[in-house]
Write a protein that holds these residues in place. Sequence first.
Motif, PDB file in Angstrom:
ATOM      1  N   SER A  32      13.698 -97.741 -63.274  1.00  0.00           N
ATOM      2  CA  SER A  32      14.637 -98.078 -62.198  1.00  0.00           C
ATOM      3  C   SER A  32      14.535 -97.114 -61.020  1.00  0.00           C
ATOM      4  CB  SER A  32      16.074 -98.112 -62.727  1.00  0.00           C
ATOM      5  OG  SER A  32      16.438 -96.850 -63.239  1.00  0.00           O
ATOM      6  N   CYS A  33      13.774 -96.039 -61.188  1.00  0.00           N
ATOM      7  CA  CYS A  33      13.616 -95.037 -60.133  1.00  0.00           C
ATOM      8  C   CYS A  33      12.306 -95.175 -59.360  1.00  0.00           C
ATOM      9  CB  CYS A  33      13.687 -93.633 -60.736  1.00  0.00           C
ATOM     10  SG  CYS A  33      15.247 -93.262 -61.535  1.00  0.00           S
ATOM     11  N   VAL A  34      11.455 -96.092 -59.778  1.00  0.00           N
ATOM     12  CA  VAL A  34      10.125 -96.206 -59.163  1.00  0.00           C
ATOM     13  C   VAL A  34      10.214 -96.420 -57.665  1.00  0.00           C
ATOM     14  CG1 VAL A  34       8.015 -97.598 -59.070  1.00  0.00           C
ATOM     15  CG2 VAL A  34       8.975 -96.935 -61.269  1.00  0.00           C
ATOM     16  N   SER A  35      11.045 -97.347 -57.223  1.00  0.00           N
ATOM     17  CA  SER A  35      11.115 -97.622 -55.781  1.00  0.00           C
ATOM     18  C   SER A  35      11.652 -96.421 -55.006  1.00  0.00           C
ATOM     19  CB  SER A  35      11.953 -98.871 -55.501  1.00  0.00           C
ATOM     20  OG  SER A  35      13.275 -98.698 -55.949  1.00  0.00           O
ATOM     21  N   ALA A  36      12.583 -95.693 -55.570  1.00  0.00           N
ATOM     22  CA  ALA A  36      13.129 -94.514 -54.887  1.00  0.00           C
ATOM     23  C   ALA A  36      12.096 -93.394 -54.815  1.00  0.00           C
ATOM     24  CB  ALA A  36      14.392 -94.029 -55.594  1.00  0.00           C
ATOM     25  N   ILE A  37      11.265 -93.280 -55.839  1.00  0.00           N
ATOM     26  CA  ILE A  37      10.271 -92.205 -55.881  1.00  0.00           C
ATOM     27  C   ILE A  37       9.051 -92.533 -55.023  1.00  0.00           C
ATOM     28  CG2 ILE A  37       8.652 -90.989 -57.405  1.00  0.00           C
ATOM     29  CD1 ILE A  37      10.849 -91.106 -59.557  1.00  0.00           C
ATOM     30  N   THR A  38       8.686 -93.792 -54.964  1.00  0.00           N
ATOM     31  CA  THR A  38       7.472 -94.163 -54.241  1.00  0.00           C
ATOM     32  C   THR A  38       7.726 -94.569 -52.789  1.00  0.00           C
ATOM     33  OG1 THR A  38       7.625 -96.438 -55.050  1.00  0.00           O
ATOM     34  CG2 THR A  38       6.278 -94.884 -56.336  1.00  0.00           C
ATOM     35  N   SER A  39       8.980 -94.632 -52.384  1.00  0.00           N
ATOM     36  CA  SER A  39       9.293 -94.971 -50.989  1.00  0.00           C
ATOM     37  C   SER A  39      10.518 -94.172 -50.556  1.00  0.00           C
ATOM     38  CB  SER A  39       9.540 -96.476 -50.859  1.00  0.00           C
ATOM     39  OG  SER A  39      10.739 -96.831 -51.531  1.00  0.00           O
ATOM     40  N   CYS A  48      19.996 -92.945 -61.103  1.00  0.00           N
ATOM     41  CA  CYS A  48      20.631 -91.630 -61.283  1.00  0.00           C
ATOM     42  C   CYS A  48      21.113 -91.428 -62.718  1.00  0.00           C
ATOM     43  CB  CYS A  48      21.771 -91.460 -60.293  1.00  0.00           C
ATOM     44  SG  CYS A  48      21.219 -91.236 -58.588  1.00  0.00           S
ATOM     45  N   SER A  49      21.690 -92.470 -63.307  1.00  0.00           N
ATOM     46  CA  SER A  49      22.168 -92.311 -64.684  1.00  0.00           C
ATOM     47  C   SER A  49      20.993 -92.119 -65.643  1.00  0.00           C
ATOM     48  CB  SER A  49      23.034 -93.495 -65.106  1.00  0.00           C
ATOM     49  OG  SER A  49      22.277 -94.666 -65.262  1.00  0.00           O
ATOM     50  N   LYS A  50      19.873 -92.784 -65.370  1.00  0.00           N
ATOM     51  CA  LYS A  50      18.703 -92.637 -66.236  1.00  0.00           C
ATOM     52  C   LYS A  50      18.056 -91.259 -66.076  1.00  0.00           C
ATOM     53  CE  LYS A  50      18.855 -96.504 -68.346  1.00  0.00           C
ATOM     54  NZ  LYS A  50      19.063 -96.537 -69.804  1.00  0.00           N
ATOM     55  N   ASN A  75       8.789 -86.243 -54.071  1.00  0.00           N
ATOM     56  CA  ASN A  75       9.803 -87.281 -53.922  1.00  0.00           C
ATOM     57  C   ASN A  75      10.615 -87.472 -55.204  1.00  0.00           C
ATOM     58  OD1 ASN A  75      10.788 -88.735 -51.754  1.00  0.00           O
ATOM     59  ND2 ASN A  75       9.822 -90.635 -52.402  1.00  0.00           N
ATOM     60  N   ALA A  76       9.990 -87.303 -56.372  1.00  0.00           N
ATOM     61  CA  ALA A  76      10.720 -87.408 -57.639  1.00  0.00           C
ATOM     62  C   ALA A  76      11.760 -86.290 -57.732  1.00  0.00           C
ATOM     63  CB  ALA A  76       9.762 -87.334 -58.814  1.00  0.00           C
ATOM     64  N   ARG A  77      11.375 -85.105 -57.313  1.00  0.00           N
ATOM     65  CA  ARG A  77      12.329 -83.982 -57.311  1.00  0.00           C
ATOM     66  C   ARG A  77      13.467 -84.235 -56.317  1.00  0.00           C
ATOM     67  NH1 ARG A  77      10.344 -79.295 -59.963  1.00  0.00           N
ATOM     68  NH2 ARG A  77       8.248 -79.660 -60.751  1.00  0.00           N
ATOM     69  N   LYS A  78      13.133 -84.835 -55.185  1.00  0.00           N
ATOM     70  CA  LYS A  78      14.144 -85.159 -54.181  1.00  0.00           C
ATOM     71  C   LYS A  78      15.131 -86.188 -54.735  1.00  0.00           C
ATOM     72  CE  LYS A  78      14.593 -87.085 -49.545  1.00  0.00           C
ATOM     73  NZ  LYS A  78      13.876 -87.723 -48.437  1.00  0.00           N
ATOM     74  N   VAL A  79      14.618 -87.189 -55.422  1.00  0.00           N
ATOM     75  CA  VAL A  79      15.479 -88.211 -56.025  1.00  0.00           C
ATOM     76  C   VAL A  79      16.391 -87.571 -57.067  1.00  0.00           C
ATOM     77  CG1 VAL A  79      15.502 -90.265 -57.504  1.00  0.00           C
ATOM     78  CG2 VAL A  79      13.963 -90.163 -55.542  1.00  0.00           C
ATOM     79  N   ALA A  80      15.843 -86.714 -57.915  1.00  0.00           N
ATOM     80  CA  ALA A  80      16.651 -86.034 -58.928  1.00  0.00           C
ATOM     81  C   ALA A  80      17.751 -85.203 -58.276  1.00  0.00           C
ATOM     82  CB  ALA A  80      15.765 -85.157 -59.811  1.00  0.00           C
ATOM     83  N   ASN A  81      17.415 -84.475 -57.214  1.00  0.00           N
ATOM     84  CA  ASN A  81      18.424 -83.672 -56.518  1.00  0.00           C
ATOM     85  C   ASN A  81      19.483 -84.556 -55.873  1.00  0.00           C
ATOM     86  OD1 ASN A  81      17.475 -81.103 -57.132  1.00  0.00           O
ATOM     87  ND2 ASN A  81      16.022 -81.121 -55.449  1.00  0.00           N
ATOM     88  N   CYS A  83      20.479 -87.301 -56.951  1.00  0.00           N
ATOM     89  CA  CYS A  83      21.316 -87.793 -58.055  1.00  0.00           C
ATOM     90  C   CYS A  83      22.181 -86.681 -58.663  1.00  0.00           C
ATOM     91  CB  CYS A  83      20.432 -88.402 -59.138  1.00  0.00           C
ATOM     92  SG  CYS A  83      19.650 -89.958 -58.641  1.00  0.00           S
ATOM     93  N   GLY A  84      22.046 -85.463 -58.167  1.00  0.00           N
ATOM     94  CA  GLY A  84      22.834 -84.361 -58.702  1.00  0.00           C
ATOM     95  C   GLY A  84      22.284 -83.813 -60.009  1.00  0.00           C
TER      96      GLY A  84
END
Length: 90
Positions: A32-39, A48-50, A75-81, A83-84
């Motif tokens: 569910s995070c693929v689109s957030a990480i790749t774009s 975020c919950s995952k 970008n994966a680190r940015k998404v994790a941050n 998401c808190g």
Amino acid sequence: MKASQIAVSILVMFMMAEVSVAVTCSPLQLSSCVSAITSSVPPSKLCCSKIKEQKPCLCKYMQNPTLRKFVASPNARKVANTCGTPFPKC
């Protein structure tokens, strides 16, 4: 607070911590995070919950050469941050 109440509180916190550690590591859970990480799409609530759920597994994923380039990307680190859930130090 009585000593017995303190002991029960500590036991409950310990049991809750044990439950949160017992996660099944599955990189598919992060799909569910693929689109957030790749774009530049913001992460969804599900993403975020995952990430929070799979946080104990992230270092394990970093050891896999196929997953590493996905999980270790800036970008994966940015998404994790976002998401808190700061990325763990591996």
